[in-house]
Design a protein around this motif. Structure first.
Motif, PDB file in Angstrom:
ATOM      1  N   HIS A  30       0.788  -1.229   0.000  1.00  0.00           N
ATOM      2  CA  HIS A  30       0.000   0.000   0.000  1.00  0.00           C
ATOM      3  C   HIS A  30       0.824   1.284   0.000  1.00  0.00           C
ATOM      4  O   HIS A  30       0.393   2.288  -0.567  1.00  0.00           O
ATOM      5  N   ASP A  34       7.874   1.175  -4.255  1.00  0.00           N
ATOM      6  CA  ASP A  34       7.796   0.144  -5.296  1.00  0.00           C
ATOM      7  C   ASP A  34       6.470  -0.613  -5.258  1.00  0.00           C
ATOM      8  O   ASP A  34       6.360  -1.723  -5.750  1.00  0.00           O
ATOM      9  N   ARG A  35       5.414  -0.014  -4.708  1.00  0.00           N
ATOM     10  CA  ARG A  35       4.147  -0.728  -4.510  1.00  0.00           C
ATOM     11  C   ARG A  35       3.540  -1.230  -5.816  1.00  0.00           C
ATOM     12  O   ARG A  35       2.953  -2.301  -5.849  1.00  0.00           O
ATOM     13  N   LYS A  36       3.683  -0.480  -6.904  1.00  0.00           N
ATOM     14  CA  LYS A  36       3.106  -0.925  -8.176  1.00  0.00           C
ATOM     15  C   LYS A  36       3.808  -2.187  -8.677  1.00  0.00           C
ATOM     16  O   LYS A  36       3.164  -3.135  -9.119  1.00  0.00           O
ATOM     17  N   THR A  39       2.985  -5.092  -6.242  1.00  0.00           N
ATOM     18  CA  THR A  39       1.617  -5.554  -6.448  1.00  0.00           C
ATOM     19  C   THR A  39       1.527  -6.415  -7.696  1.00  0.00           C
ATOM     20  O   THR A  39       0.847  -7.448  -7.704  1.00  0.00           O
ATOM     21  N   GLU A  40       2.209  -6.021  -8.751  1.00  0.00           N
ATOM     22  CA  GLU A  40       2.192  -6.806  -9.986  1.00  0.00           C
ATOM     23  C   GLU A  40       2.853  -8.168  -9.765  1.00  0.00           C
ATOM     24  O   GLU A  40       2.380  -9.177 -10.285  1.00  0.00           O
TER      25      GLU A  40
END
Length: 57
Positions: A30, A34-36, A39-40
């Motif tokens: 969240h 580097d959350r993106k 998450t991927e």
């Protein structure tokens, strides 16, 4: 519990759209820079697991 596709973006509130993650990983998903990417990676891992499970049945 983390929703892979957020409810606010049309994700379902069911087991197929959820992943059990530890509190540290959940925070990273969240709030980290580097959350993106993270998450991927989670989404890809969960999809891989679900595909593998469906071929076993």
């Amino acid at each position: 519990m983390h929703h892979i596709l957020p409810l606010s973006k049309g994700g379902a509130d069911d087991i197929e759209n959820a992943a059990a993650v530890c509190p540290n990983c959940h925070r990273r998903l969240h709030y980290s820079n580097d959350r993106k990417i993270y998450t991927e990676k989670l989404r890809t891992s969960v999809l891989s697991l679900t595909e593998n499970c469906s071929t076993v049945e």
